[in-house]
Design a protein around this motif. Structure first.
Motif, mmCIF file in Angstrom:
data_model
loop_
_atom_site.group_PDB
_atom_site.id
_atom_site.type_symbol
_atom_site.label_atom_id
_atom_site.label_comp_id
_atom_site.label_asym_id
_atom_site.label_seq_id
_atom_site.Cartn_x
_atom_site.Cartn_y
_atom_site.Cartn_z
ATOM 1 N N ASP A 183 39.004 37.097 31.501
ATOM 2 C CA ASP A 183 37.659 36.521 31.441
ATOM 3 C C ASP A 183 36.662 37.352 32.250
ATOM 4 O OD1 ASP A 183 37.915 34.443 29.701
ATOM 5 O OD2 ASP A 183 38.148 32.894 31.214
ATOM 6 N N ILE A 184 37.052 37.662 33.500
ATOM 7 C CA ILE A 184 36.135 38.362 34.400
ATOM 8 C C ILE A 184 35.968 39.816 33.983
ATOM 9 C CG2 ILE A 184 35.728 39.055 36.791
ATOM 10 C CD1 ILE A 184 35.286 36.081 36.165
ATOM 11 N N VAL A 226 42.109 34.563 34.128
ATOM 12 C CA VAL A 226 40.907 34.835 34.921
ATOM 13 C C VAL A 226 40.576 36.330 34.884
ATOM 14 C CG1 VAL A 226 39.940 34.802 37.257
ATOM 15 C CG2 VAL A 226 41.212 32.824 36.401
ATOM 16 N N HIS A 259 40.413 26.851 38.590
ATOM 17 C CA HIS A 259 40.635 26.475 39.989
ATOM 18 C C HIS A 259 41.238 25.075 40.093
ATOM 19 C CE1 HIS A 259 37.839 29.751 41.534
ATOM 20 N NE2 HIS A 259 38.854 29.800 42.370
ATOM 21 N N ILE A 317 36.104 29.252 35.053
ATOM 22 C CA ILE A 317 36.662 29.519 36.373
ATOM 23 C C ILE A 317 36.877 28.227 37.157
ATOM 24 C CG2 ILE A 317 36.346 30.796 38.515
ATOM 25 C CD1 ILE A 317 36.796 32.499 35.975
ATOM 26 N N GLY A 357 34.434 45.163 42.807
ATOM 27 C CA GLY A 357 35.646 44.533 42.314
ATOM 28 C C GLY A 357 36.893 45.044 43.010
ATOM 29 N N GLY A 408 39.293 42.052 37.742
ATOM 30 C CA GLY A 408 38.457 42.028 36.546
ATOM 31 C C GLY A 408 37.125 42.711 36.775
ATOM 32 N N MET A 409 36.555 42.499 37.990
ATOM 33 C CA MET A 409 35.285 43.139 38.329
ATOM 34 C C MET A 409 35.464 44.617 38.654
ATOM 35 S SD MET A 409 32.616 41.315 37.911
ATOM 36 C CE MET A 409 31.407 42.211 38.882
ATOM 37 N N GLY A 461 41.428 34.698 43.161
ATOM 38 C CA GLY A 461 40.298 35.541 43.542
ATOM 39 C C GLY A 461 40.584 37.014 43.327
ATOM 40 N N PHE A 493 39.876 37.829 39.904
ATOM 41 C CA PHE A 493 38.425 37.990 39.784
ATOM 42 C C PHE A 493 38.032 39.407 40.211
ATOM 43 C CE2 PHE A 493 34.022 37.693 40.895
ATOM 44 C CZ PHE A 493 33.483 36.682 40.113
#
Length: 410
Positions: free
Chosen positions: A30-31, A27, A127, A123, A270, A153-154, A147, A150
């Motif tokens: 990816d993010i 994740v 999950h 995503i 993020g 990553g952000m 999360g 996530f």
């Protein structure tokens, strides 16, 4: 195939660490790729002559494709397993990024986002994989860790994008391609097979409208999906409009905000997400009920977004951003975990696919509203609109009866 499928009512014997560590890495990668690209996209589209409304339409087309693809991908993962569907989704993302980087006209940018959207199950399938392989009592914390990936990553993605955009507008997109390829490798090599739901036979419809409606009619999940819809609508309004808001209203050193500073501002979002979901959420769950956290999340979004309407400088924007995104960081994993605990193992993939569709419906409508508001210079209206949605969420928490009940499996 049938002989390989475990009984979904049997708890997975895979240690939780072996589940969460690879999912976290997947994740996160990816993010990070998504974070590299998303703050840049409005500026990239405007480079080819797109208006604010066209930018919103570009985001909406991607979300429409997500809406169509989400439930079938979720059902497919129920039938053949999470891992192969996750790899398929990641390959589609990589193909979309490559085409986006090679685009020299606006219609190719639209085509790239369509390809990415039609395979955008990364995503939601991740999950569902976590739901399969974690016990209910650890699921809220597990979703918080996902999360956190996530949020991290952000944090890293937009920061790196802000540095790479100094070279060219396409350099961050090529960076996203590299990260997407690494994510495919990580899924293939690191992710354990996990458990699978019982084989249900072939799906009879491309878009299972009845199961989607059933999730909204089921007393165990209807109120929660309503709250999730409000959250997604507010959050997508923020994500799709924030770069345009910064460029049109906020200044740094007396100059308008450009893609580099916008990337760093997204990185701060993020950072907040990572802090609350990786560090704070576990402690908050020991001190407060889930219902209290969900109400507080909507309340912080109400205050933060409302106050954002007063912002003209980067410093003031960061202060109000802290309020709104602290609330948002707590909301999604808490609501998602509560939904997951209220449905049977056989329905996890479908419900996560419905979650993807709910997110996509919000992501279809929100950018169109954003495009209309910002095309007319209504930056204050953009901020107050998000605040009003959050008010509805807080009101909903207080009036949805299922929020006061212990989770029951349907």
């Amino acid at each position: 195939m049938t002989s390989e499928i475990q009984n979904p009512n049997t708890q997975s014997t895979t240690p939780i660490g072996k589940v969460l560590v690879p999912v976290f890495l997947i994740v996160f990668t990816d993010i990070m790729g998504f974070g590299l690209m998303i703050p840049l996209l409005p500026f990239y589209a405007e480079h080819f002559g797109a208006s604010a409304f066209t930018v919103g339409l570009l985001l909406s087309v991607f979300a429409l494709c997500q809406l169509l693809a989400g439930p079938p991908l979720g059902q497919l993962s129920d039938r053949i397993g999470r891992k192969p569907v996750l790899v398929l989704s990641q390959i589609g993302t990589l193909a979309g990024y490559i085409l986006l980087a090679l685009s020299n006209t606006l219609w190719l940018i639209f085509l790239a986002r369509i390809i990415d959207g039609l395979t955008a199950g990364n995503i939601s399938v991740a999950h569902a994989y976590v739901s399969d392989n974690t016990p209910p009592e650890q699921r809220t914390k597990a979703f918080g860790i996902v999360g956190a990936a996530f949020g991290l990553g952000m944090l890293v993605g937009p920061s790196l994008g802000g540095l790479l955009v100094r070279h060219s507008l396409t350099t961050p997109i090529w960076g996203a391609c590299v990260l997407s390829a690494l994510s495919i490798v990580a899924t293939t090599v690191l992710l354990p097979k996990g458990i699978r739901a019982e084989h249900k036979g072939p799906s009879k419809t491309l878009l299972p409208v009845k199961p989607i409606l059933a999730c909204f009619r089921d007393p165990a999940t209807s109120g929660l999906f309503l709250l999730l819809s409000l959250f997604y609508f507010a959050f997508n309004t923020f994500i799709s409009g924030f770069a345009l808001f910064l460029a049109g209203r906020v200044t740094w050193g007396g100059e308008p905000i450009g893609p580099q500073t916008a990337g760093f501002m997204f990185a701060y979002v993020g950072l907040l997400g990572f802090f609350f979901q990786a560090i704070a959420l576990g402690h908050l769950l020991r001190w407060f009920r889930e219902r209290t956290l969900i109400f507080a999340g909507f309340l912080l979004m109400t205050i933060g977004f409302g106050a954002l309407s007063l912002s003209h400088t980067v410093l003031v924007t960061l202060v109000f951003l802290t309020l709104s995104q602290s609330g948002a960081a707590v909301l999604r994993p808490t609501i998602m975990a509560r939904i997951s605990k209220r449905v049977s193992p056989q329905r996890q993939g479908l419900v996560m696919g419905v979650n993807q569709s709910v997110m996509s419906m919000a992501a279809i409508l929100a950018p169109l509203v954003v495009g209309i508001l910002i095309n007319h210079g209504l930056y204050v209206g953009w901020a107050l609109w998000m605040s009003a949605i959050a008010v509805a969420g807080a009101f909903g928490v207080s009036h949805i009866s299922s929020m006061s009940d212990e989770p029951v499996v349907s």
